[in-house]
Design a protein around this motif. Structure first.
Motif, PDB file in Angstrom:
ATOM      1  N   VAL A 168       1.183  -1.224   0.478  1.00  0.00           N
ATOM      2  CA  VAL A 168      -0.238  -0.002  -0.250  1.00  0.00           C
ATOM      3  C   VAL A 168       0.648   1.451  -0.390  1.00  0.00           C
ATOM      4  O   VAL A 168       2.031   1.442   0.696  1.00  0.00           O
ATOM      5  CB  VAL A 168      -0.741  -0.227   1.294  1.00  0.00           C
ATOM      6  CG1 VAL A 168      -1.625  -0.876   1.464  1.00  0.00           C
ATOM      7  CG2 VAL A 168       0.121   0.139   2.372  1.00  0.00           C
ATOM      8  N   GLY A 169       0.290   2.124   0.166  1.00  0.00           N
ATOM      9  CA  GLY A 169       1.564   2.854  -0.161  1.00  0.00           C
ATOM     10  C   GLY A 169       1.837   4.391   0.857  1.00  0.00           C
ATOM     11  O   GLY A 169       1.564   3.860   2.219  1.00  0.00           O
ATOM     12  N   TYR A 170       2.799   5.330   1.117  1.00  0.00           N
ATOM     13  CA  TYR A 170       3.176   5.365   2.102  1.00  0.00           C
ATOM     14  C   TYR A 170       2.250   6.050   2.565  1.00  0.00           C
ATOM     15  O   TYR A 170       2.504   6.460   4.331  1.00  0.00           O
ATOM     16  CB  TYR A 170       4.290   6.206   2.250  1.00  0.00           C
ATOM     17  CG  TYR A 170       5.605   5.155   1.862  1.00  0.00           C
ATOM     18  CD1 TYR A 170       5.915   5.130   2.888  1.00  0.00           C
ATOM     19  CD2 TYR A 170       6.533   4.715   0.581  1.00  0.00           C
ATOM     20  CE1 TYR A 170       7.888   4.441   3.440  1.00  0.00           C
ATOM     21  CE2 TYR A 170       7.604   4.054   1.075  1.00  0.00           C
ATOM     22  CZ  TYR A 170       8.117   2.855   2.417  1.00  0.00           C
ATOM     23  OH  TYR A 170       8.686   2.536   1.933  1.00  0.00           O
ATOM     24  N   GLY A 171       1.659   6.992   2.338  1.00  0.00           N
ATOM     25  CA  GLY A 171       0.988   7.797   2.554  1.00  0.00           C
ATOM     26  C   GLY A 171      -0.262   7.333   3.797  1.00  0.00           C
ATOM     27  O   GLY A 171      -1.390   8.024   4.614  1.00  0.00           O
ATOM     28  N   GLU A 172      -0.607   6.035   3.720  1.00  0.00           N
ATOM     29  CA  GLU A 172      -2.360   4.923   3.874  1.00  0.00           C
ATOM     30  C   GLU A 172      -1.763   4.726   5.508  1.00  0.00           C
ATOM     31  O   GLU A 172      -0.592   4.517   6.419  1.00  0.00           O
ATOM     32  CB  GLU A 172      -2.304   3.339   3.442  1.00  0.00           C
ATOM     33  CG  GLU A 172      -2.301   4.091   1.442  1.00  0.00           C
ATOM     34  CD  GLU A 172      -3.644   4.970   1.900  1.00  0.00           C
ATOM     35  OE1 GLU A 172      -4.553   5.151   2.494  1.00  0.00           O
ATOM     36  OE2 GLU A 172      -3.386   5.360   0.791  1.00  0.00           O
ATOM     37  N   ASP A 173      -3.147   4.320   6.631  1.00  0.00           N
ATOM     38  CA  ASP A 173      -2.716   4.472   7.665  1.00  0.00           C
ATOM     39  C   ASP A 173      -2.659   2.435   8.183  1.00  0.00           C
ATOM     40  O   ASP A 173      -3.471   2.241   7.957  1.00  0.00           O
ATOM     41  CB  ASP A 173      -4.138   4.719   8.062  1.00  0.00           C
ATOM     42  CG  ASP A 173      -3.374   4.686  10.245  1.00  0.00           C
ATOM     43  OD1 ASP A 173      -3.966   3.379  10.460  1.00  0.00           O
ATOM     44  OD2 ASP A 173      -3.583   5.579  11.012  1.00  0.00           O
ATOM     45  N   ILE A 174      -1.226   2.243   8.276  1.00  0.00           N
ATOM     46  CA  ILE A 174      -0.580   0.873   8.739  1.00  0.00           C
ATOM     47  C   ILE A 174      -1.586   0.229   9.420  1.00  0.00           C
ATOM     48  O   ILE A 174      -1.877  -0.847   9.686  1.00  0.00           O
ATOM     49  CB  ILE A 174       1.183   1.228  10.129  1.00  0.00           C
ATOM     50  CG1 ILE A 174       1.903   1.503   8.477  1.00  0.00           C
ATOM     51  CG2 ILE A 174       1.059  -0.233   9.770  1.00  0.00           C
ATOM     52  CD1 ILE A 174       2.977   1.388   8.787  1.00  0.00           C
ATOM     53  N   LYS A 175      -2.079   1.067  10.461  1.00  0.00           N
ATOM     54  CA  LYS A 175      -3.038   0.104  11.660  1.00  0.00           C
ATOM     55  C   LYS A 175      -4.373   0.191  10.464  1.00  0.00           C
ATOM     56  O   LYS A 175      -5.020  -0.837  10.290  1.00  0.00           O
ATOM     57  CB  LYS A 175      -3.057   1.138  12.865  1.00  0.00           C
ATOM     58  CG  LYS A 175      -3.905   0.289  13.668  1.00  0.00           C
ATOM     59  CD  LYS A 175      -4.333   1.186  15.408  1.00  0.00           C
ATOM     60  CE  LYS A 175      -5.113   0.466  16.190  1.00  0.00           C
ATOM     61  NZ  LYS A 175      -5.850   1.469  17.272  1.00  0.00           N
TER      62      LYS A 175
END
Length: 271
Positions: free
Chosen positions: A183-190
């Motif tokens: 997924v993109g770096y700007g997405e929330d990991i949790k």
């Protein structure tokens, strides 16, 4: 005319002498083969009722069948008037010569025996050996038959199977499906982990024990990559593998989480 008559009389004498023996031997062979088939069929039923391991059952039946046929051939040859002791000596000499010429076959036979004793796999197991991945269809005297995921029949010599590395995916009863989702770096990991884990837990073919897992695997050049690892039964491996990829994509799209892909930038020049 006299010469022709002599040959005719000689033929009649041979027919009188060897004809009954030949007919008797032929009758014995035909009846013997019928008896062998019945004995093998009956033995198979007894083994099935006794709940013999299917791999061992196939191997022993093949071995028993060959032994009975060789015994029958010896009886037929002795009925033709051939001295069995002389024939046995010839067989021993021929066996030595054939054994030297067919060392590979003897090695495969020994490999089959070792497989039956140590049982690294059995019929129905999903294994990987000698560069072949497939489900074991049969274990015969000289070879093991595997059916690949492409539904191709692979026949592998038992000598190579007994002496090589074997990965048995069925032995433990559970397989882990390894997939990677980025997924993109700007997405929330949790949030991403929650979405991906929901995909796994909602699939009825994914086992609850061991529990599926979703963890950050690496920080890639253009994406955060997650190790998505569900467990399943060996027979469900490919269903879970494909469903995981498809359902993860659908779930991430629904949640508004971007899966990065190469963008093409067009440059316009003036003038």
């Amino acid at each position: 005319m006299e010469k022709a008559q002599e040959w005719f009389d000689y033929g009649i004498e041979l027919a009188k002498e060897f004809g009954p023996k030949l007919i008797t031997a032929l009758v014995i062979y035909i009846i013997g083969m019928w008896v062998v088939k019945k004995v093998i069929k009956g033995t198979r039923k007894v083994m099935s009722k006794s709940k013999y391991d299917q791999s061992l059952q196939t191997f022993l039946l093949n071995l028993f069948s060959w032994a009975l046929k060789i015994f029958l051939i010896i009886i037929v040859i002795s009925r033709l008037g051939v001295d069995v002791t002389t024939f046995a000596a010839l067989i021993a000499a021929a066996g030595l010569a054939v054994g030297l010429a067919l060392q590979g076959s003897l090695s495969n036979f020994a490999g089959g025996v070792l497989i039956m004793i140590f049982k690294p796999y059995k019929i129905g197991d999903l294994i990987e050996a000698q560069g072949v991945l497939g489900k074991v269809k049969g274990i015969e005297i000289f070879t093991t038959k595997l059916v690949t995921p492409q539904n191709r029949l692979a026949i592998v010599p038992n000598g190579a199977m007994a002496n090589g590395n074997i990965i048995n995916y069925t032995a433990e009863g559970k397989m882990r499906v390894d997939t990677v989702i980025g997924v993109g770096y700007g997405e929330d990991i949790k949030k991403t982990k929650e979405v991906l884990l929901e995909v796994l837990t909602s699939n009825p073919k994914v086992l609850k024990d061991p529990a599926p897992s979703v963890n950050v695997l690496e920080l890639g050049d253009s994406s955060v990559n997650f190790a998505v690892r569900p467990f399943c039964e060996p027979d469900d491996y490919w269903d879970v593998y494909f469903a995981t990829h498809e359902n993860c994509k659908l779930a991430l799209d629904k949640a508004g989480i971007e899966i990065p892909y190469p963008h093409q930038v067009e440059i316009h020049r003036e003038g």
